[in-house]
Design an enzyme around this catalytic site. Structure first.
Site, mmCIF file in Angstrom:
data_model
loop_
_atom_site.group_PDB
_atom_site.id
_atom_site.type_symbol
_atom_site.label_atom_id
_atom_site.label_comp_id
_atom_site.label_asym_id
_atom_site.label_seq_id
_atom_site.Cartn_x
_atom_site.Cartn_y
_atom_site.Cartn_z
ATOM 1 N N LYS A 1 -0.099 11.812 5.420
ATOM 2 C CA LYS A 1 0.284 10.781 6.399
ATOM 3 C C LYS A 1 0.908 9.569 5.700
ATOM 4 O O LYS A 1 1.940 9.046 6.127
ATOM 5 C CB LYS A 1 -0.955 10.373 7.207
ATOM 6 C CG LYS A 1 -0.730 9.263 8.215
ATOM 7 C CD LYS A 1 -1.098 7.875 7.676
ATOM 8 C CE LYS A 1 -2.562 7.760 7.336
ATOM 9 N NZ LYS A 1 -2.920 6.371 6.881
ATOM 10 N N LYS B 1 0.832 -1.210 0.000
ATOM 11 C CA LYS B 1 0.000 0.000 0.000
ATOM 12 C C LYS B 1 0.863 1.255 0.000
ATOM 13 O O LYS B 1 0.533 2.254 -0.658
ATOM 14 C CB LYS B 1 -0.926 -0.001 1.217
ATOM 15 C CG LYS B 1 -1.823 1.244 1.321
ATOM 16 C CD LYS B 1 -2.725 1.419 0.097
ATOM 17 C CE LYS B 1 -3.530 2.725 0.131
ATOM 18 N NZ LYS B 1 -4.562 2.748 1.166
#
Length: 296
Positions: free
Chosen positions: A243, A175
């Site tokens: 983030k 990811k």
């Protein structure tokens, strides 16, 4: 509730978690949801799910627990707190973390869950809000082969591409790579659109032909129209991509891998957030390119 239904607890009913929970209801699961904002659980109840008053309430009778939370500390709190998954989930229940968090945190939490006989897989998703609504998410899954196979029916209900990529934490690593590619592509599409505007070219016509050639990509397909119109309602917020790029740059540094373009895009995403645009869609990188070009 019929006794033969698998009960799935969904913790985190935000932009992604809410439509995922609804799709699990549609797939025939008994879905109980928990979210700090009760309005989110009420929306799930309206779609045929049930509401829990706490994480402990949600997970105590669940066969499967799905977490979809913003960041590593959020997942840690839900997993390890007194009211959390480790303390309250049933032995042999299955925890699927669909959040995007640090790979090392994912590995550590899976080990801690395993000590309480809770099976754990990390299964972060890609596809944004549209993919969550359409149940067409791409899901990269880390964990043991047996646990991943146990999770597959639930994952198939929310995604169209489900791939076991390795042991615990591997899903999060893939990811991170996904977020690196997506951010870089958004930035290049933004630069191309500003470039086209500066030369007076019809951007919609240009995107049509670009999408049909080697430059074609999902960002052009799904984001270009909004970028052209400068409409940035969030499908995936700048705050979250900022983030994620922090995860990428940290993991790359730990592995000794150079990501020069990724590092620049991470700084650009951070600059966009610092300008107060954290709640916008990540395609709002277009605004920063406009500003840097003196065209805002």
């Amino acid at each position: 509730m019929s006794s033969d239904k698998t009960t799935v607890a969904v913790i985190g009913l935000g932009i992604m978690g809410s439509p995922m929970a609804v799709n699990l209801v549609k797939a025939g699961y008994d879905v109980v949801g928990y979210n700090r904002s009760k309005a989110k659980t009420e929306a799930l109840v309206a779609q045929g799910g049930r509401a829990a008053e706490s994480v402990a309430d949600a997970v105590s009778a669940a066969d499967v627990v799905v977490t979809m939370l913003p960041d590593s500390p959020d997942v840690e709190a839900v997993v390890l707190g007194e009211e959390g998954i480790v303390a309250n989930a049933r032995p042999r229940s299955l925890w699927i973390d669909a959040s995007t968090i640090r790979p090392d945190v994912s590995v550590r939490l899976a080990e801690l869950a395993g000590r309480r006989a809770i099976r754990a897989v990390d299964a972060p998703v890609s596809g944004g809000e549209a993919g969550a609504i359409e149940a067409s998410l791409s899901i990269m899954v880390g964990g043991s082969a047996d646990d991943v196979e146990a999770a597959r029916p639930v994952l198939d209900a929310v995604g169209s591409t489900v791939v076991h990529v390795g042991p615990a934490g591997a899903g999060q690593t893939v990811k991170a790579a996904n977020q690196l590619i997506v951010a870089g592509t958004i930035e290049l599409v933004a630069e191309a659109l500003v470039f086209l505007d500066a030369h007076g070219v019809d951007a919609e016509a240009a995107v049509k032909v670009l999408a049909g050639g080697l430059a074609g990509n999902r960002i052009l397909d799904r984001k270009a129209a909004g970028m052209i119109a400068r409409e940035f309602a969030p499908g995936f917020r700048v705050d979250l991509h900022h983030k994620d790029l922090g995860i990428v740059t940290s993991a790359a540094r730990e592995a000794g891998v150079a990501i020069p373009l990724g590092a620049v895009v991470a700084q650009l995403m951070g600059a966009l957030r610092a300008r107060g645009h954290g709640s916008l869609d990540h395609s709002a990188l277009r605004l920063l390119v406009d500003e840097l070009s003196g065209r805002n």
